[in-house]
Write an enzyme that holds these catalytic residues in place. Structure first.
Site, PDB file in Angstrom:
ATOM      1  N   ASP A   1      45.180  31.374  41.837  1.00  0.00           N
ATOM      2  CA  ASP A   1      45.147  32.601  41.041  1.00  0.00           C
ATOM      3  C   ASP A   1      45.095  33.844  41.944  1.00  0.00           C
ATOM      4  OD1 ASP A   1      45.002  34.261  38.806  1.00  0.00           O
ATOM      5  OD2 ASP A   1      42.822  34.046  38.610  1.00  0.00           O
TER       6      ASP A   1
ATOM      7  N   GLU B   1      42.737  43.481  37.806  1.00  0.00           N
ATOM      8  CA  GLU B   1      42.359  42.733  36.600  1.00  0.00           C
ATOM      9  C   GLU B   1      41.193  43.399  35.875  1.00  0.00           C
ATOM     10  OE1 GLU B   1      42.994  40.180  34.492  1.00  0.00           O
ATOM     11  OE2 GLU B   1      44.926  40.523  35.398  1.00  0.00           O
TER      12      GLU B   1
ATOM     13  N   TYR C   1      48.225  42.637  43.707  1.00  0.00           N
ATOM     14  CA  TYR C   1      47.648  41.600  42.851  1.00  0.00           C
ATOM     15  C   TYR C   1      47.171  40.426  43.690  1.00  0.00           C
ATOM     16  CZ  TYR C   1      47.046  39.618  38.188  1.00  0.00           C
ATOM     17  OH  TYR C   1      46.522  39.114  37.024  1.00  0.00           O
TER      18      TYR C   1
ATOM     19  N   HIS D   1      44.394  45.459  27.515  1.00  0.00           N
ATOM     20  CA  HIS D   1      44.365  44.906  28.874  1.00  0.00           C
ATOM     21  C   HIS D   1      45.772  44.906  29.470  1.00  0.00           C
ATOM     22  CE1 HIS D   1      43.117  41.815  31.989  1.00  0.00           C
ATOM     23  NE2 HIS D   1      44.432  41.668  31.978  1.00  0.00           N
ATOM     24  N   GLU D   2      46.720  44.353  28.713  1.00  0.00           N
ATOM     25  CA  GLU D   2      48.086  44.216  29.246  1.00  0.00           C
ATOM     26  C   GLU D   2      48.736  45.576  29.502  1.00  0.00           C
ATOM     27  OE1 GLU D   2      49.294  41.605  30.430  1.00  0.00           O
ATOM     28  OE2 GLU D   2      47.647  40.347  29.742  1.00  0.00           O
TER      29      GLU D   2
ATOM     30  N   HIS E   1      41.385  36.652  38.417  1.00  0.00           N
ATOM     31  CA  HIS E   1      40.782  36.623  37.074  1.00  0.00           C
ATOM     32  C   HIS E   1      39.325  36.145  37.124  1.00  0.00           C
ATOM     33  CE1 HIS E   1      45.087  36.473  35.913  1.00  0.00           C
ATOM     34  NE2 HIS E   1      44.684  37.110  34.834  1.00  0.00           N
TER      35      HIS E   1
ATOM     36  N   HIS F   1      47.706  47.259  32.660  1.00  0.00           N
ATOM     37  CA  HIS F   1      48.416  46.835  33.876  1.00  0.00           C
ATOM     38  C   HIS F   1      49.575  47.798  34.165  1.00  0.00           C
ATOM     39  CE1 HIS F   1      46.411  43.293  35.235  1.00  0.00           C
ATOM     40  NE2 HIS F   1      46.572  42.626  34.106  1.00  0.00           N
TER      41      HIS F   1
HETATM   42 ZN   LIG Z   1      45.579  40.885  33.519  1.00  0.00          ZN
END
Ligand SMILES: [Zn+2]
Length: 363
Positions: free
Chosen positions: A278, A205, A196, A181-182, A283, A185
């Site tokens: 957020d 996301e 974002y 996941h990271e 998310h 990005h």
């Molecule tokens: Zn993320």
């Protein structure tokens, strides 16, 4: 606030929390509902995440990713380095494992090393991509960051993992899909540069969840039917009532806990959450495109990275995809890419999946 307004004020809106895996509202809930020790860890993590936002801006001013590898006839070459911050907040820390070195006794070092490798191999083998930037970027990761740090993030040039508080959260290297996941990005930042915020942020996301899950499925050689479609399985300790951070198969069902609250993800536009928290619920509303991807993968069957993943990857790289894309704009490009890469059957499956989550992709 519109992304363009925010951009005018602050420059491009990119992962303001350093693209961390835990949304700030989850940490805030722990700070509100947890016991003293849990509260302290959550507040320390939130405080540090805030500091990182400022330092990340500095990092971007100083220049982009540092070291690019050579990409020649030999193809994509992995170049991993794992560092140990020794529980400080100094990055990157001291080198504890370089590419090709044997595994040692530190499980976090080994999981980080293997997770970087699995993600690199997945993108190289499934999509012929040479690292995060498609130009051989060296993969660096720091483990044992901070004290009881409840998060993991990509800071634009490297991965950083906390040990977790060992109360609600285990070590953040534990889930391969979190590492995938990271790093995704980084891929999204290099390709579509989705802002974002709002729907574009939720797509950002979601793409990380999609490819994070696919990295895990690829390593396990699981078909769409066999995969668990969970993000962050293993992150919670036994104390938490929940199986993972998110579920792409059944958004909203991953956890329901007295301290963490309930998984807030919708699976359909009818549950779209309008909030200023957020970054517009990036998310949370990611549950909608996540579920669309899951539906396509299951409808087409087999290994999800071969068709569904290829369609999403082509869309991520599609020059027509704007940084401020809405779900609908993204969905329409998915439909076109499905038809272009495969044909009418796949096109119809993609249209039907988006329709099922409440996004009209055919109009
Ligand atoms: Zn993320």
């Amino acid at each position: 606030m519109a992304a363009s307004t925010l951009e005018a004020m602050h420059g491009p809106v990119r992962c303001p929390h350093g693209c961390s895996i835990l949304p700030p509202d989850l940490l805030r809930r722990i700070a509100r509902n947890g016991n003293r020790r849990q509260r302290e860890a959550a507040l320390d993590t939130l405080g540090l995440d805030h500091t990182l936002r400022a330092s990340r801006a500095t990092l971007e001013l100083l220049g982009g990713p540092a070291r690019r590898g050579l990409f020649g006839l030999a193809g994509a070459i992995k170049q991993r380095t794992v560092y140990d911050a020794d529980h400080t907040e100094t990055l990157p820390g001291r080198v504890v494992r370089s590419e090709g070195a044997a595994a040692g006794g530190d499980v976090e070092v080994n999981e980080a090393y293997d997770g970087l490798g699995a993600t690199f191999d997945f993108f190289a083998q499934a999509y012929d991509r040479n690292s995060i930037d498609d130009a051989g970027l060296h993969l660096d990761a720091t483990v044992h960051y901070g004290q009881r740090y409840d998060n993991a993030f990509w800071n634009g040039r490297q991965m950083v993992f906390g040990d977790g508080d060992d109360d609600l959260f285990n070590r953040f290297t534990i889930s391969l899909d979190v590492i995938g996941h990271e790093l995704t990005h980084g891929v999204t930042g290099d390709e579509a540069q989705l802002v974002y915020l709002g729907q574009a942020g939720a797509l950002n996301e979601s793409l990380s969840d999609v490819f994070g899950s696919l990295v895990k499925q690829y390593v396990r050689r699981q078909t769409a039917e066999q995969a668990d479609w969970l993000i962050g399985e293993g992150l919670f300790t036994a104390k938490v009532h929940g199986v993972a951070l998110r579920s792409m198969k059944a958004p909203g069902s991953a956890f329901d806990d007295p301290v963490l609250g309930r998984d807030p993800q919708p699976a359909n536009m009818s549950g779209y959450v309008r909030t200023s928290a957020d970054n517009g619920g990036v998310h949370t509303n990611s549950g909608i495109p996540n579920h669309a991807f899951y539906l396509v993968a299951v409808a087409l069957g087999g290994y999800a990275w071969e068709k569904a993943g290829r369609i999403w990857y082509d869309t991520l790289r599609d020059r027509r995809l704007k940084p401020t894309a809405t779900f609908r704009q993204f969905a329409r490009l998915c439909v076109q890419n499905a038809e272009h890469a495969f044909g009418a059957h796949e096109r119809d499956a993609v249209t039907a999946a988006w329709s099922e989550v409440g996004v009209a992709a055919d109009a």
